[in-house]
Design an enzyme around this catalytic site. Sequence first.
Site, short mmCIF file in Angstrom:
data_model
loop_
_atom_site.label_atom_id
_atom_site.label_comp_id
_atom_site.label_asym_id
_atom_site.label_seq_id
_atom_site.Cartn_x
_atom_site.Cartn_y
_atom_site.Cartn_z
CB VAL A 107 -1.09 0.09 1.18
CG1 VAL A 107 -1.81 1.21 1.62
CG2 VAL A 107 -1.73 -0.98 0.89
CE LYS B 165 -11.57 -3.62 8.12
NZ LYS B 165 -12.13 -4.44 6.09
N GLY C 17 -7.66 -3.31 -1.31
CA GLY C 17 -6.50 -3.04 -2.00
C GLY C 17 -5.89 -2.11 -2.30
#
Length: 814
Positions: free
Chosen positions: A475, A681, A796
């Site tokens: 990332v 989360k 992603g």
Amino acid sequence: MQVLKFGGTSVGSSKNINKVISILESYSKKDRVACVVSAVGGITDKLLLAGEQAKQKDQTFKDTFTTILNIHLDIINDLNPKNSQVLLDYLDDKSTALKQLLEGIYLINELSPKTSDKLVSFGEKISSFIISETMKNRGLSVARKNTQELIITNSNYTKAEVDYQRTNANIQAYFKSTEEQITVLPGFISKSVQGEETTLGRGGSDFTAAIIAAALQVDQLDIWTDVSGMFTTNPKLVKQAYPIKTISYQEAMELSHFGAKVLYPPTVQPVLDLNIPIHIKNTNAPEDTGTIISNEETRTSNPVTGISNIGNIALLTLQGSGMVGIPGFSKRLFETLAQEKINVILITQASSEHSICLGIDAGDAERAKMAVDLIFENEIALHKIDPIIVETGLSIIALVGDNMKNHQGISGKMFSTLGKNNINIRAIAQGASEKNISAVIADKDVKKALNTLHEQFFEAKTKQLNVFITGVGNVGERLVEQIKQQRTYLKENLKINLRIIGLSNSRTMCFDEEGIDLKDWKTILANGPKASLDGFLQQVIDLNLRNSIFVDVTANEEVARLYPNYLRESIGVVACNKIACSSAMDTYALLKRLSLKYNAPFLFETNVGAGLPVIDTLNNLVASGDKITSIQAVLSGSLNFVFNHFNDTTRFYDVVKQAQAEGYTEPDPRIDLSGVDVARKILILARESGMDMNLEDIENNSFLSESGLHSDTVADFFQTLIEDEDHYQRLYAAAKAKHCRLKYVAQFHNAKASVGLQEIPEGHPFYNLEGKDNIVMFYTHRYPEQPMIIKGAGAGADVTASGLFADIIRLGNN
Ligand code: ADP
Ligand code: ASP
Ligand code: MG
């Protein structure tokens, strides 16, 4: 007659001396020229160093002497005039005298101010001789006149005061008696009425030129130096500084008084009354316009003309209850300092008269303390006042502008800008005339303060962001590439100048104060020193750049532990790492508090839904007064990927392996499959909704097999997936029988949160959630039936990097 002065760097090498000569040649075609020169750059410092060494009985004064001699010899050799023997003889003569003087100082172990003036006078005598003889040799009409025969002073050695009556008469008589087109004169040096050598103070050649310009009542005084004028701020410290075209005498005086070294402060005095403009020009770029200092009214929209800084300041504080209401304390204090010949640069006194605070040169601090404590000896003994407090390591920065008085809010802007950048202000002074607002700050903060104030008052349009990224794996690498690609766009469209100053992975780290060259960042990083988390933090703090942002692209607990250290330094934190926000409630609350207290944003949008604007949306709902009643979400891109691909024709093990290979899982896939990642989360969303909640409060209904849940290593875990294939197939079959799909769902409702696998029927918004997508549904007071839905790719590298990027820009707009 024209008067030109060339400073130390202008005459610092044969190359520059040649530039000076060609400027003089062209000026002398118009009218006669009086040319004042400084010593060769750095020579005055070296002469003083040699004197100090000799006084300390340090034999190295001989080396310093040799260096001085060689610098001049090199210049003569390079210039190589036909009459070079005349120059060499003169140098020989002067250096013999200089050596004798140094040996004398060595012998008697003493360097008085009087001897010091004799010592430094060699610099200007030699430079003026070299220049005038070289010009003579080139066929120019040149004379040299020793200014010691013209400028007459009192005996205040090292900073003598001029006797203008005698001096003006001498100068006028001399220039009447000569005819040469060019007269070269040494700056800085003078003689007392008694005939002793004196000097006009460090940087005093500017002053010499002004004295001559005033005596001859010329039309303009030219100061030639190594920069193209008086700059908006110190160009050595602020790259974006630019030359001021026109400036008033008062402003120039204020700026130079507060450290703008380009002009020696007393220079303005002699020319001010006669209204002779001073033109500052660059010897290296004679075609540049430079700065004109004059009485001409100049109207610009900016009320601030310049910002200056002066270092080596000590702050003296005299305080005590005995001072209140009793007159005369200040008088005695200032009289004492005046007797000691200590110059007071800044004064502040609270109206309570409980304390009085002075800024002076740190070199005078010890003397000042002794003298003041002595004069108030009785009051100190009676505890009416405290012994004077001395603080050092300080600087003054000053905002200057004739027009500031007509504008409101300038000091407010100045101090809030400094405050936002965590610059502590020790004292403030603002004259009633409001031409100058000054603040005392720590030396270490000067560069940051000047840059941030310059940006505020002179560049306002662009904001510089200084980014430090830890973790340039998958990332992080995408983030660096995106920044590289968007830099120009950001500058042009958002007026954000985004620079990456520091990078680190687990192996190495690298820094570049001017911004790392992103074309080559991988090699630069690979060749950097060994990475260390504390070393990285320390470097970010030491660089002390404005608008610093620390970006954590790791999943590392140790990195997260350092956020408070960054925030306390007013360094913004952007985290992809979820650990901090999902650890103990106290830690989360502390980070929020520190962020507010130190005005350092703490942003972590990518903690939930990667690049999707989940947290930002939630924050906006809450900030606008809405209340979250429940949240339903699929928050794991990796689990969604897994259950979208798992069926009765695939193996659970293979699907998880594929998710890992494609980079959708955390480095340790158990964090995803155990539900911990999703629990973190929903915890973050619950907390951002205003809940006081911990990870243990979240109900976690795991779908893993017993052995999978309790595996010790990643390898063991994968082994259990193979062995327990039946267990997973049963979950699939049960859902299929009911025409449902398996989704890993997080819920928050009635102050409770849970995570677990659910069988989702057809028609439900989650049913068709594809690939690695995430979906979040917010039910609120304003969205009671139809929820606000955010949906899209939730994992992603590219989308996560763009989420981080968005946080950085959000912070830039802060
Ligand atoms: P010279 O030897 O020509 O007298 P100085 O070194 O005394 O030159 O002064 C020029 C230097 O002043 C510049 O090189 C610059 O570093 C420094 N300086 C500090 N503040 C300013 C400013 N506001 N504008 C221009 N120069 C400045
Ligand atoms: N040479 C002297 C100094 O360095 C005077 C000057 O350069 O103006 O202070
Ligand atoms: Mg100077």
